[in-house]
Scaffold this motif. Structure first.
Motif, PDB file in Angstrom:
ATOM      1  N   GLN A  53      -3.908  -0.083  -1.017  1.00 52.24           N
ATOM      2  CA  GLN A  53      -2.619   0.270  -0.423  1.00 52.24           C
ATOM      3  C   GLN A  53      -1.696   0.863  -1.487  1.00 52.24           C
ATOM      4  O   GLN A  53      -1.773   0.509  -2.661  1.00 52.24           O
ATOM      5  N   THR A  65       0.504  -2.435   6.252  1.00 52.59           N
ATOM      6  CA  THR A  65      -0.355  -3.436   5.617  1.00 52.59           C
ATOM      7  C   THR A  65      -0.726  -4.548   6.594  1.00 52.59           C
ATOM      8  O   THR A  65      -1.887  -4.964   6.688  1.00 52.59           O
ATOM      9  N   GLN A  69      -4.433  -5.783   7.778  1.00 49.98           N
ATOM     10  CA  GLN A  69      -4.908  -7.143   7.507  1.00 49.98           C
ATOM     11  C   GLN A  69      -5.154  -7.934   8.784  1.00 49.98           C
ATOM     12  O   GLN A  69      -6.068  -8.762   8.845  1.00 49.98           O
ATOM     13  N   PHE A  82      -8.527  -6.330  -0.326  1.00 51.04           N
ATOM     14  CA  PHE A  82      -7.266  -5.595  -0.299  1.00 51.04           C
ATOM     15  C   PHE A  82      -6.610  -5.587  -1.674  1.00 51.04           C
ATOM     16  O   PHE A  82      -6.579  -6.610  -2.356  1.00 51.04           O
TER      17      PHE A  82
END
Length: 334
Positions: A53, A65, A69, A82
């Motif tokens: 990210q 985000t 997730q 991540f």
């Protein structure tokens, strides 16, 4: 009412629904390195996906985000690794190389800037790991380095903002300032171009432009500088809501009324921005939908299954005036 701007050639995955979001304020360190969970190739039912990210610079990015997730979960067949690049390209390149070493099944990322990616993407290609771009594109002559790019049409966003400004204010000799996104980032380049093209031929004049790096703090600082330098600002075009919200703080501190003394147009349509629009402090917002998790999951599954995917998937966005914002706010997910 809101006006729905459907993108030419847009590919909307109709079977997908957006996951409800909660606020996300903390930055995340890389997950999965040496941790628990399925490793790449250990299960035909689990896709190990490494995602890098950009950072956590705005409400939009937090929503983006969270969507990723919340969607790429074990229950949905994913082992998500991540990492947060904290706005630095070198951190993203390091993360991608780490994912290559870990032999993940898929790599996805939202590039900090457009250029400088060919070398690391060639490494991923040589390792046989497909790459998916989300939100932002890369500037590369070799489009075989990635499987698909999922994101909004940033040029059209700027164009939509500029067309509305011309409809409302052409003929009034408006002096405008521009709060730009991160220098070299695709949304900054494209939104600037779209807005400039749309106001060409009108009497709206951009008298100054400066980057606020998509953050509220820097947007406020840049706007403070504009207000000290110019006493005839009529309009602000901010490349995202957070910089527009920072501009509101600077305008109010200068004893002026945002939305009245100085008109404000922004891009994103996150809740804080939409509330400011409903309150009359912002005049118009062009949406940039951050809920890309379902699209990313669908494309990753197709790529792993060997199915053909579209090279460019354009996300459907809307645009809002004050009344449309009031109507949309109660059900707003981000």
């Amino acid at each position: 009412m809101s006006r729905n701007f459907r993108r030419a050639g847009a590919a909307v995955l109709a079977a997908l629904t957006a996951t409800a979001l909660v606020a996300c304020s903390s930055e995340q360190a890389p997950q999965g390195e040496g941790g628990e969970g399925e490793s790449a190739g250990s299960s035909t039912d689990t896709i190990t996906l490494g995602f890098s990210q950009v950072g956590a610079e705005s409400g939009w990015r937090a929503a983006n985000t969270k969507s990723i997730q919340d969607t790429l979960t074990a229950e949905n067949g994913f082992d998500l690794k991540f990492s947060d690049a904290q706005q630095k390209q070198e951190n993203q390149i390091q993360a991608i190389r780490s994912y290559i070493q870990q032999q993940v099944d898929v790599i996805a990322f939202s590039p900090v800037v457009e250029t400088g990616w060919d070398a690391v993407l060639e490494e991923a290609k040589a390792a046989g790991i497909p790459v998916i771009l989300t939100d932002r594109a890369v500037d590369s002559e070799d489009d075989t380095l990635y499987e698909s790019f999922i994101g909004s049409d940033f040029v059209l966003e700027g164009q939509t903002a500029g067309e509305w400004a011309v409809e409302q204010y052409d003929g009034e000799g408006y002096k405008a300032v521009e709060l730009q996104g991160t220098t070299g980032a695709a949304p900054m380049i494209d939104r600037q171009q779209g807005f400039a093209d749309a106001i060409a031929g009108s009497d709206i004049e951009i008298i100054d432009s400066q980057t606020g790096n998509f953050t509220r703090t820097e947007g406020k600082q840049v706007m403070e500088g504009f207000l000290q330098k110019y006493d005839d600002i009529d309009l602000v075009f901010a490349h995202n809501d957070d910089m527009g919200l920072g501009a509101i703080e600077a305008i109010e501190a200068a004893g002026k009324v945002p939305g009245e003394d100085i008109k404000i147009i922004t891009v994103d349509a996150v809740k804080d921005g939409m509330q400011a629009l409903a309150d009359g402090k912002i005049n118009f917002i062009v949406e940039c939908n951050p809920l890309l998790g379902p699209d990313l999951a669908e494309i990753a599954k197709k790529v792993i299954a060997g199915e053909e995917v579209q090279k460019r998937i354009v996300v459907e966005d809307q645009a809002f005036d004050q009344e449309a914002a009031k109507e949309a706010l109660p059900d707003r997910q981000y």
